[in-house]
Design an enzyme around this catalytic site. Sequence first.
Site, PDB file in Angstrom:
ATOM      1  CG  HIS A 181      -2.002  -1.028   1.163  1.00 49.44           C
ATOM      2  ND1 HIS A 181      -2.881  -1.136   0.110  1.00 49.44           N
ATOM      3  CD2 HIS A 181      -2.300  -2.039   2.017  1.00 49.44           C
ATOM      4  CE1 HIS A 181      -3.696  -2.176   0.327  1.00 49.44           C
ATOM      5  NE2 HIS A 181      -3.355  -2.735   1.474  1.00 49.44           N
ATOM      6  CG  ASP A 185      -2.911  -8.379   0.355  1.00 50.07           C
ATOM      7  OD1 ASP A 185      -2.112  -8.733   1.231  1.00 50.07           O
ATOM      8  OD2 ASP A 185      -3.954  -7.722   0.605  1.00 50.07           O
ATOM      9  CG  HIS A 241      -6.456  -5.346   1.841  1.00 53.58           C
ATOM     10  ND1 HIS A 241      -5.950  -6.375   2.590  1.00 53.58           N
ATOM     11  CD2 HIS A 241      -7.510  -4.843   2.533  1.00 53.58           C
ATOM     12  CE1 HIS A 241      -6.656  -6.483   3.711  1.00 53.58           C
ATOM     13  NE2 HIS A 241      -7.620  -5.576   3.701  1.00 53.58           N
ATOM     14  CG  ASP A 243      -5.056 -10.080   2.904  1.00 55.00           C
ATOM     15  OD1 ASP A 243      -4.808 -10.499   1.759  1.00 55.00           O
ATOM     16  OD2 ASP A 243      -4.771  -8.925   3.283  1.00 55.00           O
TER      17      ASP A 243
HETATM   18 ZN    ZN Z   1      -4.121  -7.252   2.403  1.00 54.19          ZN
END
Ligand code: ZN
Lengths: 574, 446
Positions: free
Chosen positions: B112, B152, B154, B241
């Site tokens: 991120h 991931d 996200h 995740d």
């Molecule tokens: Zn993540």
Amino acid sequence: MSRIIGIDVGGTNTNAAFVQDGNLIAIASCPTNHQDLLSTTTTVLERIASNIPHPEEQSLRLHLSTTLTTNAIMEGRGEPAAVIITHGPGVNPTDLEFPFPSFPVAGAIDHRGRETEPLNAEEVRQTLQRIRRNGIRALAVVGKFSVRNPSHELEIEELVRHEFPEFNAVTLGHRLSGRLNFPRRVVTAFLNASIFRLQAEFASMVKGISGRYGIQDPIFLLKADGGTMYLPESLVRPLETVLSGPAASIMGALALGEYSESHTAITLDIGGTTTEIAVLVKGEPLGERDGAVIANYRTLVPAFFTRSVGLGGDSQIRWSDGSLQIGPEREGPPVALGGPCLTPTDAVIVLEDVPLGDVKKARVELERVGREAGLAAEELARRIIAAFCEKAVREIGLVLKYLNNIPVYTVSEVLAPRELKPEKLIGMGGPAGYFLPKIAAAMGIDYQVLPCAEAANAIGAAVSRPTVAINLRADTALGKLVVPELDLMEDIQRAMLFDVRKARRMALEKAADFAVRTGAYQEAPEIEIGDEEVFNVVRGFYTAGKIFSLKAQVRPGINRVKIPYAWVQYGKKE
Amino acid sequence: MKRAGKRLGLVFFPAFDWAISADHPEREERLLYTRDQIVEEGLLDLPGLVEFKPEIANEQDIQRAHICIPDVKSVCTKSHLVAAGGTITAAHKVMNREVDRAFALLRPPGHHAMRLVHGSRGFCTINNEAIIIEHLRHTYGTRMKIAVVDTDAHHADGSQDIYYNDPDVLHICLHQDGRTLYPGTGAVNELGGPGAYALTLNLPLPPQSGDSEMLYGLEQFVLPVLADFKPDIIINAAGQDNHYSDPLTNMNVTARGYARLTELLQPDIVVLEGGYSIEGALPYVNVGIILALAGLDYTTVQEPGPGPAEAPAAVKEAVRRNVGFLQEVWQRRRKIDLDEVFGPGPFYKRQRHIYYDTDEILEKQQEEIRRCEECSGYRVIISAAAKQRRAGKMVAAVIIPWHACKSCRKGAEEAFERLKREGQLELVYLQDVEKDCYNTVPSISV
Ligand SMILES: [Zn+2]
Ligand SMILES: [Zn+2]
């Protein structure tokens, strides 16, 4: 008064040393007869006893290091054994490719010690019947994560005891080591089961010695970690006696060496075929990260870190493609002693005019190989010696590089690298006197050739003390406490109050009990806490408890030995 | 134990003494059970697997990928430098062929983290993938083609931001649909800047997507795109995740699903990203990934307890639709009229708000990218960050891309000189990766 005889039954010779209150009084030796270790032991014992003043007056302790279990494993002479494994999810058990029969059964424990699949007793029975039908009587039982919860292993042991009494002794993985590593635990338990009977026979024979020459029970056996264990305890964990020879040699170096407690030093045991490299950090030998490796078996047996290099006084020398090759093979003794090919020892004999064997023979061979290489005999000899030292320096460099690059798992350890820089070489073994000064000079460090090096192993055996270790894990979020070595599993009462001080206190108590119960000590010894880890267990944004893992141990003692002045032959310092 | 079919390097760094805060998901405990499982499985003894100690990244390594505000020291902890360094170690071991593949199983994560770094967002401060990409280009060839496949849950908005306009880096991201999860971005129509259009590809997966949906996306979309792009190196940003037990997401992928993905993708370098089901998922997912990378059987890796349910038909349909859309984008990528997408002007301009959840920073960005025929175009970013509602000062950054043409280089240098004299800016940065030159100057009022 402490009066100890240390005996090291080595590959070629068996040595004995008598140490009284830290003074070396006598040494003796005889050739090793591998077919009859007991008579070898008795012979050397007889020889040393005749040199001990007033042997009848006071009791003697015997510390014995033998190649019995090591050789049995190296030569594949262990009893056929089988391992029942509860592997649970993870690596496919067929990919573990154990070189012995293993029988997977249902049952699983997870990383926190929770049962995630129960045992199926009927399946275990059928498996035991199959093993029995194959004529195997030595059995081990090992579960994945059994050190976090040994209940499956214990249940199977119960079942064997009641329904399959023909299995003479069952080795349970969790009792041998508190460390994680399931494949190693399986291998360790298998080897332990396979040498159990051999060790039992040996122990009962050795017991017969006690009483003779004033030797009283207890008799202690050397272990790979430089400690000793009480003879009867070796029936439970015979595997711990493997590789006791190299450990005794390092303990001998510690007893005889001149180094300070701040020293980082390298010990080199230069033999005929190999050189054994070990490392002292702050005056203490480094241990293997996971455990001893023997005959390609990776085990969890605590052991000193040693690396064996195919480089010795009798290493084969070849001239090929314009360069010298030393070792790693040994084809036989030096040419001067009737061997088939040129060795570093021959080079030393010719260059230094050493009165060993037939110097003429050595010179003729040097000249012959020299013609191939276009070098005069002396020049070739010098190059051989230089190449020997270069190889030793390179191998020491590789060992240090390996040790300096062992991964660490915390930021602070990464940022504070403790790079090992040896300040001293401590050498033993026949060729050490000649080569060590040159190797040390090439490394630019100090050196010492040990006095009485031929008896260093026996001296090391004599000065060793019992070592004991237990691993305690307390998971206050689950309210469970385990000490696998002791079969101990209990609920933590008032988990909120369980803190690191309590964990340490319990670990110390349990280790002390263990030390006394296994006969290592008559009263609680001084115990240290090591490998301590504390983690907060956070669930759903609040702290649910803590996980404490720690080890409580009696480490190998370091006892200096004084030797009679007349025996001291120091290496010349350059 | 069976020998690994592929030589695998492992850089394991669980940072057992580092946490964002005591009860944060990024805490000491995160890889504890993973360590236990890996050690207990005996994987560190696996013939063909070598464990390497991480090196420590230096300031230059970070500056090649990031513009840290005010500077590297102020935003990075030592732990970040070790994690970035460990990723570099993994990359080196692959590039110099000590191993066939490497797994940087370490924390803290990084995907991120954007090019400009005011602090920490989505538990990330610096972008481990970007740091190795830049390191690789500096060490092994500036024309390297690199693909990042981010798996991931996200959206990897940080990596997307850094490579949004870079024609040599293909960034493909599979993630839980941004409409249902932090950071919210990663829609199928986010396709990159004018200099690298359609090299940013996002496949959002609806909540409840499981192994079959993720693997469908991989086989029908990711693998064919990779086959066309022909990267020199494939990096898998392997967040874990998407697992059905993850507390922060709503996906249904299993450990075996992740292992199968790894087996199909055959990445050269795998870097751990997120994954916060620290007991129920990570130990099993990581063992599965290691086995798959080593070319060993992973079908016996299974989480305890009942597994997830099969995804509903509507979810499967949505995945098929998204995949179909992206397949078409990829097929037509060279025929798309960029003027229609970015406007006909000499500069493409955009404005964004970027929220740093971890550090509670709200950043406003204005960006200009020069539309250039010769290169991907230089960029100018004006950024104002308000920390915990207190207005911060404004900074500007001029970015000269790899292989910038002469006129872009000149334009960028002029922009830098001009911005230095602008009074309301606190600091002005120049990032020149090709010359490996990073300047920061306080702006002077005239
Ligand atoms: Zn993540
Ligand atoms: Zn340009």
